[in-house]
Design an enzyme around this catalytic site. Structure first.
Site, mmCIF file in Angstrom:
data_model
loop_
_atom_site.group_PDB
_atom_site.id
_atom_site.type_symbol
_atom_site.label_atom_id
_atom_site.label_comp_id
_atom_site.label_asym_id
_atom_site.label_seq_id
_atom_site.Cartn_x
_atom_site.Cartn_y
_atom_site.Cartn_z
ATOM 1 C CG ASP A 96 -0.085 -0.025 2.509
ATOM 2 O OD1 ASP A 96 0.683 -0.738 2.568
ATOM 3 O OD2 ASP A 96 -0.579 0.592 3.570
ATOM 4 C CD GLU B 128 4.433 0.642 6.977
ATOM 5 O OE1 GLU B 128 5.327 0.826 7.558
ATOM 6 O OE2 GLU B 128 4.022 1.312 5.895
#
Lengths: 356, 356
Positions: free
Chosen positions: A76, A130
């Site tokens: 991400d 994350e």
């Protein structure tokens, strides 16, 4: 698996692969397309076992090697900031996620696909979320629900570290220090006690604070104790009865969160201190044979990691871990984030050499 | 004039009249009904000239006396706080506006109606929007647009003062003090400068500050310098680059706003100081014959007024003015505001004696 997931060609060079990954936007929570693409590309490799769990993808070799290592990266990015699609100049790839951390992901994917018989068994871990609140973190999910997938002698987290090794990470803790007073009309201030004035000593202690710089495994960690927020006030004509100073303590990995908390409470003795957030650091663990071998093989400088990263999750599982990836960590989350081609190439060649 | 305005009976005792006024709700901006009622009741008195200007009502005698005095009160209240209708107990009238300041308005209305030949010419002023932003203030409007209506030798503002004389008022000034730094990630705090830490010295100066207590016309004014707001912070992991401390200076009326500003700038020398708000004080002016005569006539203790009031507008027009009204100023704006019957009666008898 959605039909929209593009095909990733893991045989192109890592820079071009990074660019493909960047152009699949994957803001936290929206990783399905990129996870699908990664899963499909890895599933096409006969030497890998591929496991999908949510938008996390794990792929591993089973060669019966004496050691197993984890190579991990998150899929991400932080939110779009007018920085997609990617663009290239002579030396850098620019765009959201180029530095944090699709360059590292590309190197891991290339290695997974093109090194079918590494000299150590490898578990590749690509995970979601994350960049958002800790409870959504994909690596946290795997560590709690399927820790056997993360079992290893050593882990490499491919967060940007200028293609060098950044070992361990510092812990972080946030505390609120609240001073109290008694409201009064500001025209009759002797009737009250000003809580903002009461915070002067809290700020004075922060100013006087001398951060530690402990040396661990030859690396100097630099701590820090900083106010990150201050707030207080009721109305323009009222002495405030409360003032809140939020302090962030970054502590070297030789201190546990409990020791860090005790230290902060000692610094602010006499004040009302509440811990609002805390994450342990990770010791560099460079004395572990697998880690020492890695550092020797990649031949780079080893630096301490100051910012908190997911290496601490491996540390908590008893797996020594380092950060090792292309890109300057100071450019992470910046609008103009970018990654040097040279970093991507250097990271890949070093990793490949170590595994060959 | 709206049909909804109730009839006010100015011949009933002042406590009952106060209750009638309280039960005509008149939150700032909604004074039309009460202004209509006041205008109509005063217009019925043949010895008064009545002037309506917006929701301000002025009534005056023209007896050719050697002196003219203003007796003034505002008609509005702060917002409703579940404190209407009024209620009575053995000693107090309770309800929104009972203390601030319909007790004083009732005394002024009774005096206007029932003392047709005062020994001084009187200008009664009932005005709107005292409890809101200064630009809407009815007395400000009259002072700017029709200053001739406020011309007098002396003024009495019937703000609550425990039925005693509170002379003059202190000035008020707000300043913002901004400290600046340089953002950095809190994990690498040595790369930045923490602006919140930089505010420590600002708060230390506030703590060390010794407010003046000048004596003017025999009254001791107590100044005050207080932080009323503090704010700073960017994110939980960022050293903030700005911190703002809002300070309220309450200054005795021997200082002009310009002198007050110079003083505050001196206290915070070396810092970025911006004046955000300022209102001058009012000297007690007790040496003026009309004022001295009033104080002698009402025979009460004279105290300094700490809070800012509209007396400063009279002061700015060259008219010495005092606060003199029923009720405890500390109860103004409180949900349980109330006024003692005894205060209303004492205020009325003192005022009537002085004018007879």
């Amino acid at each position: 698996m959605t039909a929209a997931a593009p095909d990733l060609d893991l045989t192109v060079d890592a820079v071009r692969l990074t660019q493909q990954l960047v152009d699949i936007g994957s803001v936290s929570g929206e990783e399905q397309v990129i996870a699908d693409a990664v899963e499909r590309a890895l599933a096409a490799q006969p030497h890998l076992e591929v496991i999908r769990d949510g938008d996390n993808v794990v792929a591993r070799t089973h060669l019966g090697r004496a050691e197993r290592v984890v190579i991990a990266g998150h899929l991400d990015t932080v939110p779009l900031n007018d920085n997609l699609p990617s663009r290239r100049d002579e030396t850098h790839l620019h765009g959201l996620g180029s530095c944090d951390m699709k360059g590292g992901v590309a190197v891991a994917l290339r290695t997974a696909a093109t090194l079918p018989e590494p000299n150590r068994d490898v578990t590749y871990v690509f995970y979601a979320c994350e960049e958002v609140e800790e409870v959504r973190n994909g690596l946290r999910h795997l560590a709690r629900e399927r820790p056997e997938l993360l079992a290893a002698d050593f882990a490499i987290l491919m967060e940007p570290s200028n293609a060098g090794v950044e070992a361990g990470c510092q812990g972080t803790m946030r505390v609120d220090i609240v001073t109290r007073g008694e409201r009064a009309h500001s025209a009759r201030s002797w009737m009250g006690v000003n809580a903002i004035h009461g915070a002067a000593e809290v700020l004075a202690r922060l100013n006087a604070y001398e951060p530690r710089r402990p040396v661990i495994d030859g690396l100097e960690y630099r701590e820090g104790l900083n106010a990150v927020f201050v707030s207080g006030g009721v109305a323009g004509n009222v002495l405030p009865d409360e003032c809140r100073v939020s302090v962030n303590y970054r502590f070297a990995p030789d201190r546990s969160p409990e020791e860090a908390e005790a230290h902060v409470r000692e610094v602010f003795a006499g004040y009302d201190v509440t811990v609002t957030d805390s994450a342990p650091g990770a010791l560099p663990g460079l004395s572990v044979p697998a880690a020492a071998a890695f550092v020797e093989a990649v031949g780079g400088e080893v630096a301490p990691k100051f910012g908190w990263t997911d290496v601490s999750r491996f540390s908590a599982l008893g797996v020594p871990a380092v950060n090792f990836g292309p890109g300057d960590p100071l450019l992470a989350h910046k609008q103009d984030e970018r990654v040097p081609y040279a970093d991507i190439e250097l990271t890949e060649s070093r990793l490949r050499a170590w595994l060959s």
